[in-house]
Design an enzyme around this catalytic site. Structure first.
Site, short mmCIF file in Angstrom:
data_model
loop_
_atom_site.label_atom_id
_atom_site.label_comp_id
_atom_site.label_asym_id
_atom_site.label_seq_id
_atom_site.Cartn_x
_atom_site.Cartn_y
_atom_site.Cartn_z
N THR A 298 1.01 -0.89 0.26
CA THR A 298 -0.61 -0.22 -0.30
C THR A 298 0.54 1.18 0.13
OG1 THR A 298 -0.47 -0.31 2.46
CG2 THR A 298 -1.86 -1.09 0.89
N CYS A 299 2.16 1.63 0.40
CA CYS A 299 2.88 2.63 0.18
C CYS A 299 3.37 3.14 -0.35
CB CYS A 299 4.19 2.05 1.35
SG CYS A 299 3.79 1.91 3.57
#
Length: 410
Positions: free
Chosen positions: A377-378
């Protein structure tokens, strides 16, 4: 009697009520109040940092808060968002033929620490009756009290924390609705925009069969084609299952026939040995004659008991295919899209500018397998195995997004 009268006097009652209120308010010390105000400042810091770093937050503040951050006074419409019943009453007051029928003064009541207290909206408000001439002033004062005076200490700290991060730069370049979009993003999702800016890695490209099927599923394209493929795969699996069932039945039948032959041969040997034994007993013991019928009865009973057929065991399969054809695939709903977006980016909303600003990366994560899709997700990266069938892509994707919980604020 004099003591009872003294106890019932209005001054004594007022003093007792005030003492009771002070006792209840003493439960919150000054240290507690300072700690609460520091927490409001911290929330303002978080909000400012999120805007500074372009991180969307799932914090649904009312529009009035963003107006106050930009030094804009909230109005009756903002009150309707947070207190619809009160706003409706004030609208009726403004539209009434005679405002005095509402029997209002420029004071309101509020429950605090279990006590009902009166608050004047202006000097000597409890003595000023609301009329047609001053009702607009009453509404304005009430809105000012609700959005400003009632929350002044807490909001001041919140705003200080917010301005510590972003300063006064936003005050002259954004509107309240634009500031809200900077915090929570857009609610409308256009996945074709997301598709147009997505990049690929690890052996994938936009023409890869897996990628084309993936976007068809997310954008609900070629559903009839997907259903036809599902039916073809089902027919193939069903034929394989029927062939496997027939093969197992033939093996079981051959095994039973072989067992029957061995059993008959064994029965013949035992029968011959039994006959020889009976003949010997007949010659040796003349005092106990044996009839031919008795010998036949013994022979038939032994042969019938030994040559009885065994029941055919049921066919066992590793995977049971349904006899019913698969139903058409369901649409990838808006809720599914939000779950997918949250799965990949940790936010279920689009940033300002739309989903094309996310620039997702889809990376190949090995060949076709039973692994589920995963995500970083980063970096907005989706790790997708090279699934071959549409049905498998849909099943694995829905399983992943409906059973995932990543990082986030709670």
């Amino acid at each position: 009697m004099e003591k009872e009268k003294e106890k019932d006097s209005p001054q004594i009652k007022q003093q007792i009520q005030k003492q009771s209120q002070n006792i209840q308010q003493s439960y919150i010390t000054k240290e507690d109040q300072q700690q609460i105000l520091r927490e409001y400042k911290l929330i303002g810091n978080v909000l400012g940092l999120a805007i500074y770093n372009s991180v969307l937050l799932d914090l649904h503040f009312p529009q009035a808060l963003y107006k106050k951050l930009l030094n804009i006074q909230p109005n009756l419409k903002d009150l309707e968002e947070v207190k619809p019943e009160v706003a409706l009453s004030l609208k009726k007051l403004l539209e009434a033929d005679d405002a005095q029928l509402f029997d209002l003064t420029f004071s309101i009541t509020k429950k605090s620490f279990g006590q009902i207290i009166n608050i004047d909206l202006c000097a000597n408000g409890s003595e000023i009756v609301v009329t047609n001439q001053n009702r607009e002033q009453f509404v304005s004062l009430y809105i000012d009290w609700y959005f400003n005076k009632a929350i002044q200490p807490a909001f001041e700290q919140f705003k200080i924390g917010f301005n510590d991060t972003v300063g006064d730069l936003l005050h002259h370049i954004v509107s309240p609705s634009e500031l809200q979009l900077l915090v929570i993003g857009q609610s409308a999702l256009d996945f074709e925009e997301l598709e147009s800016t997505t990049q690929y890695d690890g052996g994938f490209d936009k023409k890869d069969p897996t990628i084309r099927k993936f976007w068809d599923i997310l954008n609900n394209r070629n559903l009839q084609k997907e259903h036809r493929q599902m039916v073809r795969e089902w027919e193939k699996d069903l034929q394989e299952q029927e062939a496997e069932e027939q093969k197992i039945k033939e093996q079981q039948k051959n095994k039973l026939n072989q067992n029957d032959k061995e059993q008959l041969k064994k029965d013949d040997i035992e029968k011959q040995e039994q006959n020889n034994s009976d003949l010997q007993q007949t010659t040796q013991s003349s005092s106990q004659p044996t009839t031919v019928q008795s010998l036949l009865d013994k022979s038939s009973s032994s042969s019938s008991s030994s040559s009885s057929s065994q029941p055919t065991p049921p066919v066992k399969l590793k995977h049971k295919v349904s006899k019913h054809a698969p139903l058409p695939p369901k649409l990838f709903t808006e809720e599914d899209k939000r779950r997918f977006l949250h799965f990949v980016t940790s936010s279920s909303r689009a940033p300002i500018g739309g989903l094309k600003e996310i620039r997702m990366i889809i990376q190949r994560n090995g060949p076709d397998s039973d692994m589920l899709p995963t995500a970083h997700t980063c970096f907005n990266i989706l790790l997708l195995p090279g699934y071959k069938s549409r049905m498998k892509i849909r099943q694995k994707l829905l399983t992943a997004i409906n059973n995932a919980e990543g990082f986030g604020l709670r």
